[in-house]
Design an enzyme around this catalytic site. Sequence first.
Site, PDB file in Angstrom:
ATOM      1  N   LYS A 172      27.564  -3.081  -3.277  1.00 16.81           N
ATOM      2  CA  LYS A 172      26.508  -2.519  -2.551  1.00 16.81           C
ATOM      3  C   LYS A 172      25.941  -3.638  -1.714  1.00 16.81           C
ATOM      4  CE  LYS A 172      24.876   0.815  -2.787  1.00 16.81           C
ATOM      5  NZ  LYS A 172      23.835   1.315  -3.783  1.00 16.81           N
ATOM      6  N   ASN A 223      22.588  -3.273   0.499  1.00 11.60           N
ATOM      7  CA  ASN A 223      21.789  -2.234   0.903  1.00 11.60           C
ATOM      8  C   ASN A 223      20.579  -2.888   1.996  1.00 11.60           C
ATOM      9  OD1 ASN A 223      22.323  -0.858  -1.519  1.00 11.60           O
ATOM     10  ND2 ASN A 223      21.161  -2.256  -2.610  1.00 11.60           N
ATOM     11  N   ASN A 266     -26.191  -8.128  10.766  1.00 11.60           N
ATOM     12  CA  ASN A 266     -25.720  -6.723  11.224  1.00 11.60           C
ATOM     13  C   ASN A 266     -24.941  -7.150  12.479  1.00 11.60           C
ATOM     14  OD1 ASN A 266     -26.720  -5.419   9.149  1.00 11.60           O
ATOM     15  ND2 ASN A 266     -28.220  -4.056  10.112  1.00 11.60           N
ATOM     16  N   SER A 303     -18.592  -9.602  -0.397  1.00 11.88           N
ATOM     17  CA  SER A 303     -17.544  -9.455   0.638  1.00 11.88           C
ATOM     18  C   SER A 303     -16.724 -10.920   0.735  1.00 11.88           C
ATOM     19  CB  SER A 303     -18.111  -8.839   1.716  1.00 11.88           C
ATOM     20  OG  SER A 303     -18.841  -9.693   2.573  1.00 11.88           O
ATOM     21  N   HIS A 354      18.729  17.513  15.593  1.00 15.95           N
ATOM     22  CA  HIS A 354      18.839  17.869  14.162  1.00 15.95           C
ATOM     23  C   HIS A 354      19.996  17.130  13.522  1.00 15.95           C
ATOM     24  CE1 HIS A 354      16.966  21.748  16.042  1.00 15.95           C
ATOM     25  NE2 HIS A 354      17.823  21.724  16.930  1.00 15.95           N
ATOM     26  N   SER A 357      22.975  -5.092  -5.257  1.00 19.98           N
ATOM     27  CA  SER A 357      22.576  -4.227  -6.481  1.00 19.98           C
ATOM     28  C   SER A 357      22.848  -5.147  -7.748  1.00 19.98           C
ATOM     29  CB  SER A 357      23.597  -3.014  -6.518  1.00 19.98           C
ATOM     30  OG  SER A 357      23.546  -2.490  -7.953  1.00 19.98           O
ATOM     31  N   GLU A 381      14.164  -0.203   4.733  1.00 20.92           N
ATOM     32  CA  GLU A 381      13.878   0.813   3.992  1.00 20.92           C
ATOM     33  C   GLU A 381      12.346   0.522   3.532  1.00 20.92           C
ATOM     34  OE1 GLU A 381      17.699   2.196   1.449  1.00 20.92           O
ATOM     35  OE2 GLU A 381      16.346   0.969   0.452  1.00 20.92           O
ATOM     36  N   LYS A 404     -12.990  -3.687   6.380  1.00 19.55           N
ATOM     37  CA  LYS A 404     -12.235  -4.996   6.381  1.00 19.55           C
ATOM     38  C   LYS A 404     -11.133  -5.026   5.516  1.00 19.55           C
ATOM     39  CE  LYS A 404     -16.355  -7.499   7.630  1.00 19.55           C
ATOM     40  NZ  LYS A 404     -17.179  -6.189   7.705  1.00 19.55           N
TER      41      LYS A 404
END
Length: 465
Positions: free
Chosen positions: A283, A285, A110, A23, A156, A277, A290, A325
């Site tokens: 554009k 963006n 442990n 690990s 809505h 873009s 996002e 982990k």
Amino acid sequence: MAQLWGGRFTKETDQLVYNFNASISFDRKLYRQDIEGSMAHVEMLGRQGILTEEEAAQIQTELKRILAQIEAGELEISDSYEDIHSFVEATLIERLGDTGKKLHTGRSRNDQVALDMRMYVRMEVAQTDALLKELLETILQIMKAHTRTIMPGFTHLQKAQPVTLAHHMGAYFEMFKRDRLRMRDIYERMNYCPLGSGALAGTTYPLDREFTARRLGFYGPTLNSMDGVSDRDYVIEFLAALSTIMMHLSRICEEIIIWNSNEYQFVELDDAYSTGSSIMPQKKNPDIAELVRGKAGRVYGALLSILTTMKGLPLAYNKDMQEDKELTFDAIDTAKGCLALFRGMLATAAFHTGRMRESADQGFTNATDAADYLVNHGVPFRDAHGIIGKLVLYCLEKGKAIGDLSIEELRAVSPVFEADIYEAVSMEACVDRRLTLGAPGREAMERVIAEEEKYLEQDKGFPER
């Protein structure tokens, strides 16, 4: 292959098995917690006479040196060791010889890894809380600046009633404030020390678990050694809380993406938090919004993973728990990065207040207030609802807002209307009449803002570790 458990075995572990079992590639992140835990453990061993004072002092001095060298980049954590515990102990033995071999007295890997992970998550809980507080401070500044910025409220995704930008952002303030409460809850439940639990049944050495717990900033030791080494509830709770944070971030990012569209034009994001873009030069963006929205699923995945890992494990420790982990570390880094980036994006966003007001004017958001006007003039609410519905249909046919209609047009639908209808359905009146606590009216909002300012000023966060 450097490992701590070879005495029982007569041949080397297969390399593929060793690699699968190791690990160190990810638990190296726990080096500070591992060394701090070892320093507290050896200090306790010296106090209890299990080690001599000289041995304890030598080990502590060298552990401090190892920590300083790792952080200065002078000592590289080598992948030739199975885990971070093996690396630290082997380095100590290399430097101190037999004295270094006494570090692990009265301790198992442990309870060692249980301690390391608990200390690490505790630190990350505090850091996440601090990022949430910074975000709340940014949201509050927007609220204070926009108590008079009228915009449509939605249900809505349809325009419903007029609110203010302060009121809308205040909803997110409450969400992220609850997220901070979850950080506090997690901290309170997890802040108990598993060190001294041994492999699962404690130890025959006269350890002072209360001392090591206090030394490491815990409220006290855990009360069951089997639970001490096998508990990962705090990881699950933290990942659940991070998932909720990401859900809240995703919701507000979704709104910002919509508001940023050509159709809405409620907000413009700073160039530093936008991209263009490769083919369409016009554009701009909202990529950061996002990406934050998209990364919510990544954090959810970590939560589902650890829940699935833990669901079938018998007591006490099982190697499956090593899976607590990698995804947890990734989820923490993801959520913290999203919080920091989102706060910067929000702080630099420009809100188009005129466009917001225009949208509220055009969306019949004052229809409920027009119905209330009729009710206040003696019309039963159900009848008033029907009258305003007909009025809205008429407005749609004529391409007008309710406030644009002449008194003759209004009375043609209901003779109850008087000249005071125009003031009653103005956006300012519609908002300011809503004075119940939690509503968008000026008095209600100023009261809430004062409460939120007090909350942030009085909050001291978590104790420094």
